[in-house]
Design an enzyme around this catalytic site. Sequence first.
Site, short mmCIF file in Angstrom:
data_model
loop_
_atom_site.label_atom_id
_atom_site.label_comp_id
_atom_site.label_asym_id
_atom_site.label_seq_id
_atom_site.Cartn_x
_atom_site.Cartn_y
_atom_site.Cartn_z
N GLU A 170 0.80 -1.23 0.00
CA GLU A 170 0.00 0.00 0.00
C GLU A 170 0.83 1.28 0.00
O GLU A 170 0.34 2.36 0.27
CB GLU A 170 -0.96 -0.02 1.20
CG GLU A 170 -2.15 -0.96 1.01
CD GLU A 170 -3.19 -0.41 0.03
OE1 GLU A 170 -2.79 0.08 -1.05
OE2 GLU A 170 -4.38 -0.48 0.35
N HIS A 241 -5.33 1.31 6.94
CA HIS A 241 -3.94 1.70 6.69
C HIS A 241 -3.37 2.26 7.98
O HIS A 241 -4.09 2.85 8.78
CB HIS A 241 -3.84 2.81 5.64
CG HIS A 241 -4.16 2.37 4.25
ND1 HIS A 241 -4.89 3.13 3.37
CD2 HIS A 241 -3.83 1.25 3.58
CE1 HIS A 241 -5.00 2.50 2.22
NE2 HIS A 241 -4.36 1.35 2.33
N CYS A 361 -4.06 10.84 2.67
CA CYS A 361 -4.29 9.80 1.65
C CYS A 361 -4.15 10.39 0.26
O CYS A 361 -3.75 9.69 -0.68
CB CYS A 361 -5.72 9.25 1.73
SG CYS A 361 -6.13 8.51 3.29
O1 SUG Z 1 -8.32 1.81 -0.35
N1 SUG Z 1 -11.12 3.83 -0.66
C1 SUG Z 1 -9.70 3.74 -0.45
C2 SUG Z 1 -9.23 4.82 0.50
C3 SUG Z 1 -7.73 4.91 0.52
C4 SUG Z 1 -7.25 5.81 1.60
N2 SUG Z 1 -5.84 5.89 1.59
C5 SUG Z 1 -5.04 6.00 2.69
N3 SUG Z 1 -5.48 5.82 3.90
N4 SUG Z 1 -3.79 6.19 2.47
C6 SUG Z 1 -9.32 2.35 0.09
O2 SUG Z 1 -10.03 1.86 0.96
C7 SUG Z 1 -13.22 3.28 -1.71
C8 SUG Z 1 -13.71 3.25 -3.12
C9 SUG Z 1 -15.15 2.91 -3.21
O3 SUG Z 1 -15.70 2.31 -2.30
O4 SUG Z 1 -15.76 3.23 -4.24
C10 SUG Z 1 -11.73 3.12 -1.60
O5 SUG Z 1 -11.13 2.38 -2.35
#
Ligand code: SUG
Length: 437
Positions: A170, A241, A361
């Site tokens: 990630e 994360h 993020c």
């Molecule tokens: O991977 N959301 C992302 C959010 C990422 C956040 N990044 C960090 N914390 N660095 C995930 O969960 C949701 C997309 C959706 O549901 O349509 C999503 O993928």
Amino acid sequence: MPEIYLDGMVAPYHNYGGLSEGNIASLKHQNQISSPKEAALQGIKKAKIVYSLGLHQGFFLPHERPIFEVLHNLGFKGSEKTVLNKISAKFPTLLNNLYSSSAMWAANAGTFSPSADCEDNLAHITTASLTSMLHRSIESEFTHVQMQLIFGNLCQLHEPITNLSYKGDEGAANHLRIASSHDAPGFEIFVHGGSIFEKQNIVQRQALEASHAISSNHKLNDKRTFFIEQSQKAIAAGSFHNDIVSLANENVCLFHADAFSNPEEFKVIQEQISQHIPEAVFIKIYNEEISLGDIVGSYLLNSQLVTNPSSNEMCLILPREVNEYSSVERWLEKLPDISPISQIEYVDIKQSMMNGGGPACLRFKAQLQQEELLKINSRFLFDDKKFIALENLVDKFYRDSLSPKDLQDYSLIIETREFLQEITKLLNLGSIYSFQK
Ligand code: SUG
């Protein structure tokens, strides 16, 4: 040494698919109506705040979606319209996955190690890849293309690490760097969700094996590299994360008491780092101050901590949602007394927050030597004019609102391509998307 931030630009198809297991916000807002225009403008505004502090600020372009090649590989044949109609009718969840705007969260684009940390004195990047969720697994290819375009002249770029069953890599979301300043050699901490052979829990996204591969490929010094496991408790509370329960910038590290599976192990890491960096400041947030639930709910530790290059003071860029939590407000009041953080800025990125993406993020960060900065592809960097040009493009091409049903509409594909065509023209990038080839 300057630090540069690259934010993922929100795509014209930004929507709430509810696709991410373990991500409370994504699940909670599933199928709600999104506003791609508002989301993109909110993201640009956040980038502008960082830029106006005097920091170098750039962006990653939105990815093309859906990628028909993926659908052809899955056996869907016929014209694009035929394929779209078929999956809309029979496989709506597949359509959601192929239409996710998740590439906007650039913290998941890759892991960066500055040249000061690497034994060959070169900066290294490994493009991230999460194979356990379809919508996230299709990001790495175009992310890698952009990494090459942006950093190709100055960095050693490594291919995404794939084939890690049930887990992945990630990138910056599970990586902390602590140094006396951006240009000094630092300590890199890889926070993982265990070995791929130990646990089979899809929410423990970062594989220990991936973290090890990155540290080895980046030629990091063993004595300055640590690996520590995320706590199961934090993951269960919604911290999919580690960047939701800890953050670091230069010599400052903030973390919640429940961030790591073995807090004693983190204490040893702290002590070792402090021996080399006496000015290191570790601030632990106890449950009595802010509960784990409030840390995750508020996204306090997913804020962006930056060093203002002109004053050398630190500024914390917070999602405005933190104000809904009195425990967090009380803690923030005492922050200037317990840390070198003297400035606070609030940003409205609600559209991203509803999908579980806070200020940290949305950005990828890289610490570069002055001469490395000169080699970066400036087409991907903001300047006053580019802010206006991108805002105008968003205003022209993005919808004010998008419902889940709209993903079935072929005209969204046309609009998205028109926008991507315009932006590649504006930045003079040539043909970089599949539909342009
Ligand atoms: O991977 N959301 C992302 C959010 C990422 C956040 N990044 C960090 N914390 N660095 C995930 O969960 C949701 C997309 C959706 O549901 O349509 C999503 O993928």
